[in-house]
Write a protein that holds these residues in place. Structure first.
Motif, PDB file in Angstrom:
ATOM      1  N   SER A  80      -0.626  -6.592  -4.590  1.00  0.00           N
ATOM      2  CA  SER A  80      -1.630  -6.457  -3.802  1.00  0.00           C
ATOM      3  C   SER A  80      -2.805  -7.336  -4.129  1.00  0.00           C
ATOM      4  O   SER A  80      -3.522  -7.895  -3.278  1.00  0.00           O
ATOM      5  CB  SER A  80      -2.058  -4.917  -4.027  1.00  0.00           C
ATOM      6  OG  SER A  80      -3.121  -4.534  -3.073  1.00  0.00           O
ATOM      7  N   ASP A 117       0.773  -1.185  -0.099  1.00  0.00           N
ATOM      8  CA  ASP A 117       0.047   0.142  -0.131  1.00  0.00           C
ATOM      9  C   ASP A 117       0.746   1.326   0.129  1.00  0.00           C
ATOM     10  O   ASP A 117       0.760   2.094  -0.858  1.00  0.00           O
ATOM     11  CB  ASP A 117      -0.793  -0.081   1.265  1.00  0.00           C
ATOM     12  CG  ASP A 117      -2.150  -0.918   1.036  1.00  0.00           C
ATOM     13  OD1 ASP A 117      -2.302  -1.306  -0.058  1.00  0.00           O
ATOM     14  OD2 ASP A 117      -2.766  -1.136   2.153  1.00  0.00           O
ATOM     15  N   ARG A 118       2.045   1.231   0.717  1.00  0.00           N
ATOM     16  CA  ARG A 118       2.984   2.361   0.693  1.00  0.00           C
ATOM     17  C   ARG A 118       3.572   2.731  -0.648  1.00  0.00           C
ATOM     18  O   ARG A 118       3.787   3.754  -0.945  1.00  0.00           O
ATOM     19  CB  ARG A 118       3.957   2.083   1.799  1.00  0.00           C
ATOM     20  CG  ARG A 118       3.434   2.275   3.105  1.00  0.00           C
ATOM     21  CD  ARG A 118       4.641   2.281   4.260  1.00  0.00           C
ATOM     22  NE  ARG A 118       4.035   2.246   5.579  1.00  0.00           N
ATOM     23  CZ  ARG A 118       4.815   2.260   6.593  1.00  0.00           C
ATOM     24  NH1 ARG A 118       6.121   2.074   6.620  1.00  0.00           N
ATOM     25  NH2 ARG A 118       4.436   2.366   7.788  1.00  0.00           N
ATOM     26  N   ASN A 166      -4.806   0.539   9.328  1.00  0.00           N
ATOM     27  CA  ASN A 166      -4.387   1.704   8.447  1.00  0.00           C
ATOM     28  C   ASN A 166      -3.022   2.315   9.068  1.00  0.00           C
ATOM     29  O   ASN A 166      -2.820   2.272  10.089  1.00  0.00           O
ATOM     30  CB  ASN A 166      -5.459   2.653   8.484  1.00  0.00           C
ATOM     31  CG  ASN A 166      -6.554   2.435   7.951  1.00  0.00           C
ATOM     32  OD1 ASN A 166      -6.403   1.715   6.919  1.00  0.00           O
ATOM     33  ND2 ASN A 166      -7.731   2.883   8.291  1.00  0.00           N
ATOM     34  N   ARG A 169      -7.137  -4.949   7.239  1.00  0.00           N
ATOM     35  CA  ARG A 169      -5.729  -4.201   6.897  1.00  0.00           C
ATOM     36  C   ARG A 169      -5.573  -3.040   7.604  1.00  0.00           C
ATOM     37  O   ARG A 169      -6.435  -2.028   7.423  1.00  0.00           O
ATOM     38  CB  ARG A 169      -5.652  -4.007   5.520  1.00  0.00           C
ATOM     39  CG  ARG A 169      -4.163  -3.851   4.785  1.00  0.00           C
ATOM     40  CD  ARG A 169      -4.031  -3.511   3.486  1.00  0.00           C
ATOM     41  NE  ARG A 169      -4.229  -4.790   2.668  1.00  0.00           N
ATOM     42  CZ  ARG A 169      -3.988  -4.653   1.674  1.00  0.00           C
ATOM     43  NH1 ARG A 169      -3.762  -3.667   0.923  1.00  0.00           N
ATOM     44  NH2 ARG A 169      -4.249  -5.740   0.722  1.00  0.00           N
ATOM     45  N   ASP A 185      -4.323 -10.019  -1.508  1.00  0.00           N
ATOM     46  CA  ASP A 185      -5.606 -10.019  -0.877  1.00  0.00           C
ATOM     47  C   ASP A 185      -6.433 -11.422  -0.859  1.00  0.00           C
ATOM     48  O   ASP A 185      -7.293 -11.812  -0.107  1.00  0.00           O
ATOM     49  CB  ASP A 185      -6.531  -9.040  -1.647  1.00  0.00           C
ATOM     50  CG  ASP A 185      -6.391  -7.432  -1.465  1.00  0.00           C
ATOM     51  OD1 ASP A 185      -5.870  -7.154  -0.350  1.00  0.00           O
ATOM     52  OD2 ASP A 185      -6.517  -6.762  -2.084  1.00  0.00           O
ATOM     53  N   ASP A 232       1.077   4.070  -2.657  1.00  0.00           N
ATOM     54  CA  ASP A 232       0.741   5.674  -2.446  1.00  0.00           C
ATOM     55  C   ASP A 232       1.940   6.588  -2.653  1.00  0.00           C
ATOM     56  O   ASP A 232       1.782   7.858  -2.588  1.00  0.00           O
ATOM     57  CB  ASP A 232       0.288   5.575  -0.942  1.00  0.00           C
ATOM     58  CG  ASP A 232      -1.089   5.048  -0.781  1.00  0.00           C
ATOM     59  OD1 ASP A 232      -1.747   4.829  -1.712  1.00  0.00           O
ATOM     60  OD2 ASP A 232      -1.356   4.623   0.602  1.00  0.00           O
TER      61      ASP A 232
END
Length: 199
Positions: free
Chosen positions: A137, A33-34, A199, A197, A141, A37
């Motif tokens: 990802s 995720d990082r 945050n 997940r 998942d 982003d």
């Protein structure tokens, strides 16, 4: 306030292993995720390394059996290919740098006086970008869903076993001393909901 009791036996051990696998998958997903982003030209190599290390921990030789082959085998073929790809990346880029992926390049420079300088230059992993992070990802998942399903099944089996106990029998079980922690309350037992997940 109820006190946590130490569970024993095969199902308890299986739950512990699956919880560790789930935690590593969540950690890998957080790093992915990082990466997703990050700014387009941001330095994400450390996050890739962390994500691949956590992912590899789920499937390494030293991991207790948890049904990894069966879980991977139940994935669609495309995700199985991705699994093999990210395992290979973990093995080559993280565990054995300088191996088949040539993360180091030997170079020679001759200066004006004719003197040769030889050294190695580290080649960064920038070939891993946003598209691969999106693929990773999606794989994470799918795996989190399957691992959480197995974990819930084991929790339900344990719940059925424990439901036949009287309060007195439950109270005679040894207190949980999870690595020296003193929190034996209900809050210390519930860690995160399946599939969540942080945050």
């Amino acid at each position: 306030m109820s006190e946590a009791r130490q569970l024993d036996g095969n199902q308890a051990r299986r739950l512990e292993i699956l919880s560790g696998i789930a935690d590593d998958l969540v950690a890998a997903a957080m790093y992915v995720d990082r990466i997703l982003d990050a700014a387009p030209n941001g330095d994400v190599e450390a996050w890739w390394t962390a994500a691949l290390v956590h992912y590899g921990r789920c499937f390494g030789k030293g991991v207790a059996p948890w049904g990894a082959a069966e879980v991977i085998g139940s994935l669609p073929e495309l995700l199985q290919v991705r699994h093999r790809h990210f395992r290979r990346l973990r093995d080559t880029l993280v565990s054995h740098p300088g191996g088949v992926d040539h993360t180091y390049a030997a170079k020679a420079v001759r200066d004006r006086d004719g003197y040769l300088r030889i050294g190695c230059e580290r080649v960064p992993m920038f070939s891993l970008g946003r598209l691969e992070a999106m693929d990773f990802s999606e794989l994470l998942d799918a795996l989190q869903t399957l691992v959480d399903r197995r974990r819930v099944e084991v929790e339900n089996d344990l719940r059925i076993q424990l439901s036949g106990m009287t309060e007195e029998e439950f109270g005679q079980m040894p207190l949980s001393n999870a690595a020296g922690k003193t929190d034996h309350s209900e809050a210390g037992v519930v860690r995160h909901a399946p599939g969540d997940r942080p945050n």
